[in-house]
Motif scaffolding. Structure first.
Motif, mmCIF file in Angstrom:
data_model
loop_
_atom_site.group_PDB
_atom_site.id
_atom_site.type_symbol
_atom_site.label_atom_id
_atom_site.label_comp_id
_atom_site.label_asym_id
_atom_site.label_seq_id
_atom_site.Cartn_x
_atom_site.Cartn_y
_atom_site.Cartn_z
ATOM 1 N N ARG A 19 0.906 -1.102 -0.006
ATOM 2 C CA ARG A 19 0.039 0.032 0.040
ATOM 3 C C ARG A 19 0.716 1.250 -0.083
ATOM 4 N N ASP A 77 -3.167 1.017 -8.033
ATOM 5 C CA ASP A 77 -3.079 -0.204 -7.486
ATOM 6 C C ASP A 77 -3.259 -1.485 -8.777
ATOM 7 N N ASP A 100 -8.424 0.318 -2.818
ATOM 8 C CA ASP A 100 -8.267 -0.748 -2.156
ATOM 9 C C ASP A 100 -9.606 -1.672 -2.685
ATOM 10 N N HIS A 155 -14.879 -1.977 3.296
ATOM 11 C CA HIS A 155 -13.451 -1.998 2.498
ATOM 12 C C HIS A 155 -12.773 -0.485 3.196
#
Length: 525
Positions: free
Chosen positions: A98, A250, A453, A523
């Motif tokens: 992350r 991501d 995410d 989330h």
């Protein structure tokens, strides 16, 4: 000195501080394969410097024509300094995935200095807590202006900066590079003015070459071989509008063998069709979670390379565009990939009829002042917030090498693509393949996806839904094959022969449908 092509100049005119127009990659290396088991920053610097002459892009800068009357020029920079272009940082502990994504997004959001060769490499150390990444590994974040390269020439640059082995015994060609002085502003203006007078003639000649393709395209539209529904029905979503200065990034990685299994869900489907369907499913899950799922399908623009073999390792863009609906309105993964496969065939047929190369050549003839003024007005009046979009995202497929490659002796173990965003398109996807794996990478505006995410989870869930559908189809197929191979029971002899009427029995093929796996309700932001 070399003048830009029309499409390259489009990317220059679209550049603004909040939406820089560069593309790049996040590359992860394992230095344990290097000579001494580790790689220092100065080793990386020396390795890159020794190979600069193998790429036309690395030491040239852009020089704009006064008043934007003509396309800019590429000039070999007499003040080139490699240490300006290569930077070095480290992640703070714990150094997880992350943190790497956040740092990559922040660096990628910053504009390049267009007074210098338009590229930067940032070495990122401290990757100590990323699953599957050996301790001591480092990442290289690359940024190159889109005016200098497209996806294919970007791969050529990757090849220049890598070797097939971890040693340094490769014999390099001689460096014949020579710097150039900046061209005269008056001279560039005079040439630009003369070119503007001749531009109508060049446009007429290009139209003559493109006319057969336009006739074929019109004929196909009349016969309904293809249509413009993908462009006409694209809904307005959170992925459209004016782009902010903030980026999110991501990625998810999958096994190439699973992609081949999923292809069985639709006859004639390709790897690209599978990934388009997976992206369509992820966008569906994300929009549905926020109660924003449109009734019609979201549409993507998929770039098509028209670069010929003799244009490899040359600067600039040689691309056309294909527009494909992603089937986000279809809940079943199996039905969606069939839909996407059919739509891709239509889109390819239209592009083939029109002529992809002719489309690319036509883009080179747009007058520079028109492009500059149009881009300025589009940005200043924030028209992307008010007009109906023709696409909702971009999905570009960039194949990588099928064998391991090395840089300064360090083995490349991860390849992730990053994409520029422009007003009207707040979400872009890059599909990368490398050594039996394929990654789905996304770059997004924070105003469109504040929770990367969760969108990453949507990609994973969409892929798993496709894989589950493929497994169900395999099970159904195997069951039928087993049933067909079961021997029939032996019939008892009949004393008196009876003439029986022949009857044809028609069997229906049963196909198991599998809906997308629902995204998690909770989330991280």
């Amino acid at each position: 000195m070399k003048q830009m092509q029309g499409l390259d100049s489009v990317f220059v005119s679209m550049e603004r501080e909040a939406a820089p127009v560069h593309i790049g990659s996040l590359l992860i290396y394992d230095p344990s394969t290097a000579k001494d088991g580790f790689v220092r920053f100065k080793d990386i610097l020396s390795f890159i410097e020794s190979r600069l002459h193998m790429s036309d892009t690395m030491r040239q800068k852009m020089v704009k024509v006064p008043f934007g009357i003509d396309y800019p020029y590429w000039v070999q920079d007499s003040n080139f300094d490699i240490e300006y272009h290569c930077r070095h940082i480290a992640l703070p502990k714990p150094g997880d995935w992350r943190q790497l994504c956040i740092q990559a997004a922040r660096i990628f959001a910053r504009p390049l200095d267009l007074n210098r060769p338009p590229w930067e490499f940032t070495i990122i150390e401290g990757l100590d807590n990323i699953p599957g990444v050996p301790k001591g590994s480092y990442a290289m974040l690359t940024k190159v202006h889109h005016a200098a390269i497209d996806g294919v020439s970007g791969v050529d640059m990757m090849n220049v900066l890598h070797t097939l082995t971890n040693d340094d015994t490769e014999i390099l060609p001689r460096d014949n590079w020579r710097p150039e002085p900046d061209p005269s502003q008056i001279g560039m203006f005079a040439r630009g003015y003369a070119r503007s007078l001749l531009n109508p003639v060049r446009q007429a000649m290009a139209m003559r070459h493109a006319a057969p393709g336009m006739v074929r395209a019109a004929k196909g539209l009349i016969q309904r071989d293809f249509d413009f529904s993908a462009l006409m029905k694209a809904p307005k979503t959170r992925f459209n509008g004016v782009v902010s200065p903030h980026r999110m990034f991501d990625a998810r990685t999958f096994d190439m063998k699973d992609i081949k299994r999923i292809r069985a869900l639709a006859t004639g489907s390709t790897l690209n069709d599978v990934m388009l369907s997976v992206v369509g499913g992820s966008m569906r899950l994300y929009l549905d979670h926020y109660g924003e799922l449109p009734d019609t399908s979201v549409t993507t623009m998929a770039p098509i390379s028209v670069r010929s073999d003799n244009e490899k390792n040359t600067a600039g863009n040689q691309v056309a565009a294909m527009f494909v609906p992603l089937g986000s309105h279809i809940p079943s993964a199996q039905e969606r990939i069939r839909y996407v496969t059919e739509e891709t065939v239509k889109a390819k047929s239209f592009t083939t009829a029109l002529g992809a190369r002719q489309m690319a050549e036509m883009s080179k003839l747009a007058p520079a002042p028109v492009m500059n003024i149009g881009a300025m007005l589009y940005s200043r009046f924030k028209l992307a917030d008010h007009i109906k979009p023709i696409i909702n995202t971009v999905v570009t497929n960039v194949p990588g090498p099928p064998v391991p490659i090395y840089s300064a002796g360090a083995k490349l173990i991860g390849m992730h693509g990053m994409l520029c965003l422009v007003d009207g398109v707040k979400l872009g996807h890059v599909i990368h393949s490398y050594c039996g794996e394929i990654t789905v990478n996304f770059t997004a505006c924070r105003s469109a996806i504040p929770d990367p995410d969760f969108y990453s989870e949507c990609i994973q869930n969409s892929f798993e839904a496709h894989l589950a559908a493929a497994a169900a189809l395999e099970k159904s197929t195997n069951s039928k094959a087993a049933a067909g191979a079961t021997p029939t029971a032996e019939k008892k002899p009949v004393k008196k022969p009876v003439k029986a009427a022949t009857k044809t029995v028609r069997t229906k093929t049963i196909i198991t449908k599998s809906a997308d796996t629902k995204a998690a309700n909770s989330h991280s932001g």
